[in-house]
Design a protein around this motif. Structure first.
Motif, PDB file in Angstrom:
ATOM      1  N   THR A  57       0.827  -1.212   0.000  1.00  0.00           N
ATOM      2  CA  THR A  57       0.000   0.000   0.000  1.00  0.00           C
ATOM      3  C   THR A  57       0.857   1.256   0.000  1.00  0.00           C
ATOM      4  O   THR A  57       0.495   2.265  -0.613  1.00  0.00           O
ATOM      5  CB  THR A  57      -0.945  -0.007   1.215  1.00  0.00           C
ATOM      6  OG1 THR A  57      -1.830  -1.134   1.099  1.00  0.00           O
ATOM      7  CG2 THR A  57      -1.769   1.261   1.285  1.00  0.00           C
ATOM      8  N   ASP A  67      -1.583  -1.696 -10.357  1.00  0.00           N
ATOM      9  CA  ASP A  67      -1.295  -2.356  -9.092  1.00  0.00           C
ATOM     10  C   ASP A  67      -1.195  -3.854  -9.415  1.00  0.00           C
ATOM     11  O   ASP A  67      -2.198  -4.535  -9.582  1.00  0.00           O
ATOM     12  CB  ASP A  67      -2.428  -2.073  -8.099  1.00  0.00           C
ATOM     13  CG  ASP A  67      -2.260  -2.800  -6.771  1.00  0.00           C
ATOM     14  OD1 ASP A  67      -1.543  -3.814  -6.725  1.00  0.00           O
ATOM     15  OD2 ASP A  67      -2.872  -2.372  -5.777  1.00  0.00           O
ATOM     16  N   ILE A 113       3.259  -1.402  -9.672  1.00  0.00           N
ATOM     17  CA  ILE A 113       3.613  -1.512  -8.252  1.00  0.00           C
ATOM     18  C   ILE A 113       3.442  -2.945  -7.774  1.00  0.00           C
ATOM     19  O   ILE A 113       2.439  -3.603  -8.089  1.00  0.00           O
ATOM     20  CB  ILE A 113       2.739  -0.585  -7.381  1.00  0.00           C
ATOM     21  CG1 ILE A 113       2.712   0.835  -7.938  1.00  0.00           C
ATOM     22  CG2 ILE A 113       3.244  -0.589  -5.941  1.00  0.00           C
ATOM     23  CD1 ILE A 113       1.404   1.248  -8.534  1.00  0.00           C
ATOM     24  N   SER A 114       4.410  -3.427  -7.006  1.00  0.00           N
ATOM     25  CA  SER A 114       4.289  -4.732  -6.351  1.00  0.00           C
ATOM     26  C   SER A 114       5.059  -4.665  -5.037  1.00  0.00           C
ATOM     27  O   SER A 114       5.489  -3.593  -4.615  1.00  0.00           O
ATOM     28  CB  SER A 114       4.805  -5.849  -7.258  1.00  0.00           C
ATOM     29  OG  SER A 114       4.475  -7.119  -6.721  1.00  0.00           O
ATOM     30  N   TYR A 119      -9.045  -3.262  -3.257  1.00  0.00           N
ATOM     31  CA  TYR A 119      -7.788  -2.552  -3.506  1.00  0.00           C
ATOM     32  C   TYR A 119      -7.961  -1.406  -4.493  1.00  0.00           C
ATOM     33  O   TYR A 119      -7.246  -0.407  -4.423  1.00  0.00           O
ATOM     34  CB  TYR A 119      -6.709  -3.556  -3.921  1.00  0.00           C
ATOM     35  CG  TYR A 119      -6.491  -4.530  -2.777  1.00  0.00           C
ATOM     36  CD1 TYR A 119      -5.773  -4.140  -1.652  1.00  0.00           C
ATOM     37  CD2 TYR A 119      -7.091  -5.777  -2.779  1.00  0.00           C
ATOM     38  CE1 TYR A 119      -5.635  -4.999  -0.567  1.00  0.00           C
ATOM     39  CE2 TYR A 119      -6.966  -6.644  -1.700  1.00  0.00           C
ATOM     40  CZ  TYR A 119      -6.236  -6.244  -0.594  1.00  0.00           C
ATOM     41  OH  TYR A 119      -6.120  -7.080   0.490  1.00  0.00           O
ATOM     42  N   ILE A 152      -7.355   2.821  -3.563  1.00  0.00           N
ATOM     43  CA  ILE A 152      -6.762   3.892  -4.369  1.00  0.00           C
ATOM     44  C   ILE A 152      -7.680   5.117  -4.362  1.00  0.00           C
ATOM     45  O   ILE A 152      -7.221   6.260  -4.271  1.00  0.00           O
ATOM     46  CB  ILE A 152      -6.492   3.408  -5.805  1.00  0.00           C
ATOM     47  CG1 ILE A 152      -5.394   2.337  -5.805  1.00  0.00           C
ATOM     48  CG2 ILE A 152      -6.080   4.580  -6.706  1.00  0.00           C
ATOM     49  CD1 ILE A 152      -5.099   1.734  -7.163  1.00  0.00           C
ATOM     50  N   VAL A 156       1.824   1.907  -3.601  1.00  0.00           N
ATOM     51  CA  VAL A 156       0.706   2.462  -4.359  1.00  0.00           C
ATOM     52  C   VAL A 156       0.496   3.925  -3.983  1.00  0.00           C
ATOM     53  O   VAL A 156       0.342   4.798  -4.844  1.00  0.00           O
ATOM     54  CB  VAL A 156      -0.587   1.658  -4.106  1.00  0.00           C
ATOM     55  CG1 VAL A 156      -1.771   2.306  -4.827  1.00  0.00           C
ATOM     56  CG2 VAL A 156      -0.418   0.209  -4.566  1.00  0.00           C
ATOM     57  N   MET A 214       0.344  -5.981  -7.397  1.00  0.00           N
ATOM     58  CA  MET A 214       0.839  -6.445  -6.109  1.00  0.00           C
ATOM     59  C   MET A 214       0.914  -7.955  -6.029  1.00  0.00           C
ATOM     60  O   MET A 214       1.931  -8.526  -5.627  1.00  0.00           O
ATOM     61  CB  MET A 214      -0.087  -5.911  -5.003  1.00  0.00           C
ATOM     62  CG  MET A 214       0.551  -5.789  -3.663  1.00  0.00           C
ATOM     63  SD  MET A 214       1.892  -4.598  -3.675  1.00  0.00           S
ATOM     64  CE  MET A 214       1.046  -3.099  -4.179  1.00  0.00           C
ATOM     65  N   SER A 265       7.895  -2.233  -0.734  1.00  0.00           N
ATOM     66  CA  SER A 265       7.228  -2.356  -2.029  1.00  0.00           C
ATOM     67  C   SER A 265       8.195  -1.838  -3.081  1.00  0.00           C
ATOM     68  O   SER A 265       9.284  -1.355  -2.761  1.00  0.00           O
ATOM     69  CB  SER A 265       5.937  -1.536  -2.035  1.00  0.00           C
ATOM     70  OG  SER A 265       6.214  -0.195  -1.681  1.00  0.00           O
ATOM     71  N   ILE A 290      -6.284  -2.517 -10.871  1.00  0.00           N
ATOM     72  CA  ILE A 290      -5.649  -3.650 -10.199  1.00  0.00           C
ATOM     73  C   ILE A 290      -5.530  -4.792 -11.201  1.00  0.00           C
ATOM     74  O   ILE A 290      -6.469  -5.058 -11.947  1.00  0.00           O
ATOM     75  CB  ILE A 290      -6.489  -4.111  -8.986  1.00  0.00           C
ATOM     76  CG1 ILE A 290      -6.944  -2.928  -8.136  1.00  0.00           C
ATOM     77  CG2 ILE A 290      -5.726  -5.145  -8.176  1.00  0.00           C
ATOM     78  CD1 ILE A 290      -5.839  -2.106  -7.528  1.00  0.00           C
TER      79      ILE A 290
END
Length: 363
Positions: free
Chosen positions: A66, A167, A188-189, A91, A95, A69, A169, A202, A138
């Motif tokens: 998070t 995202d 992003i992950s 998720y 955002i 993100v 993740m 992250s 996502i």
């Protein structure tokens, strides 16, 4: 002694002994050897993303996924910009909450949590909001386990001149993603998902040109994505503030293990096999899968309660006694629970889990 159990969750997840062992070493954050490890894994992440170092940069951010993100949302979207958020789970909603906190103008495209985001829906939202400058969605929405078709949507959005944020993740490293071909500007992950490291930071795969243009936008100090990028570029991998050194060393080991397994393609196949074995076995035992197979990810699966009087807490505790930890459900429309199959989880583990579930069901 505390009983060990297998984490069947979307992260944190069960890690290898080598990854755990890599944390048994104390590094100094200023040390050149440590900075070399940071630079090495930044380069390796670009290989996983299938992009070049000339065009993209991997920027780690201390904290959970998070944090990564929020770093992108808060430090790359200006007050003059407008964000379109595709939401079909918790998720995506998160955002939207971030945008609210920072006063970022945004439009929420909300879709039933049991259905994937579609190109038609996104196109319609963009047509209705021609002033949108950024788009976020996502990839694997672990609220349900659905896999959204970023490869169909993101390139089309990018072609309209909109900056794209994905995202990923719970998919990056476990589902093949060609970041450049899919025209992703920010992906992003985190360290504790499909790369199979432990929690602590992250990371953002960022297109350099877009990131550098965001200099000065950041609304916070610690989540300033450009600030972290600039420090690492100028000082050979030095983090701006105290970094999770043990986690970084474990992550470097996890990336080695990903390569040894055969890369993302091989890991993805293991995850797919795990998920199919899990889904078919659970359905035989009376637990229906929530998401249609066409949209189901190989990461985590939601199962509908088999009856109105199903006691999830009791079921959870009994499985935990047998050495397995699962996840409660996260949607309101249908009572569900979730079982993940990523991490150090193999076919024989799924077989053992199904045997344990069968024994519980038959009691």
């Amino acid at each position: 002694m505390v009983k060990k159990y297998l984490l069947l969750t979307p992260g944190p997840l069960t890690t290898s002994e080598k990854v755990k062992g890599a944390m048994d070493f104390d590094y100094c954050t200023w040390d050149d050897d440590y900075k070399k490890i940071t630079q090495s894994f930044r380069h390796s992440l670009l290989d996983v993303a299938q992009v070049s170092e000339e065009e993209y940069s991997a920027v780690p951010i201390q904290g959970s996924g998070t944090y990564g993100v929020e770093s992108v949302i808060s430090s790359t979207i200006s007050d003059n910009d407008k964000l379109l958020i595709a939401i079909n789970g918790a998720y995506g909603k998160r955002i939207s909450e971030m945008a609210d906190v920072y006063g970022i103008k945004h439009v929420d495209l909300v879709v039933d949590e049991r259905q994937p985001i579609t190109l038609e829906q996104v196109t319609k939202a963009l047509d209705e909001n021609p002033d949108v400058t950024h788009f976020a969605m996502i990839h694997c929405e672990t609220t349900t386990g659905i896999l959204n078709p970023i490869e169909e949507i993101i390139p089309k959005v990018s072609d309209r001149g909109v900056i794209t944020i994905v995202d990923a993740m719970s998919s990056f490293g476990g589902v093949p993603i060609d970041v450049k071909a899919n025209k992703i500007d920010f992906l992003i992950s985190s360290s504790n998902k499909c790369i199979q490291g432990v929690p602590g930071f992250s990371f953002v795969i960022a297109k350099r040109k877009i990131l550098e243009a965001a200099k000065g936008i950041a609304r916070t100090l610690s989540l300033d994505l450009y600030g972290q990028y600039d420090e690492m570029e100028r000082n050979n991998g030095k983090w701006r503030f105290t970094s999770p050194t043990h986690v970084v060393h474990a992550f470097a080991e996890a990336l080695k293990e990903l390569n040894e397994e055969g890369g993302v393609i091989a890991r993805h196949q293991r995850y797919v096999n795990n998920q199919k074995h899990l889904a078919s076995g659970m359905e035989e035992l009376g637990f229906k899968v929530l998401i249609d197979e066409e949209f189901q990810s190989p990461i985590i699966t939601s199962f509908i309660y088999p009856s109105d009087d199903f006691d999830f807490h009791k079921f959870y505790q009994e499985l935990k006694e047998d050495g397995f930890v699962i996840y409660p459900g996260k949607i309101s429309q249908v009572p569900t629970f979730r079982i993940g199959n990523i991490g150090e989880v193999y076919d024989e583990d799924i077989t053992k889990l199904l045997s344990a579930v069968k024994e519980i069901v038959n009691r």
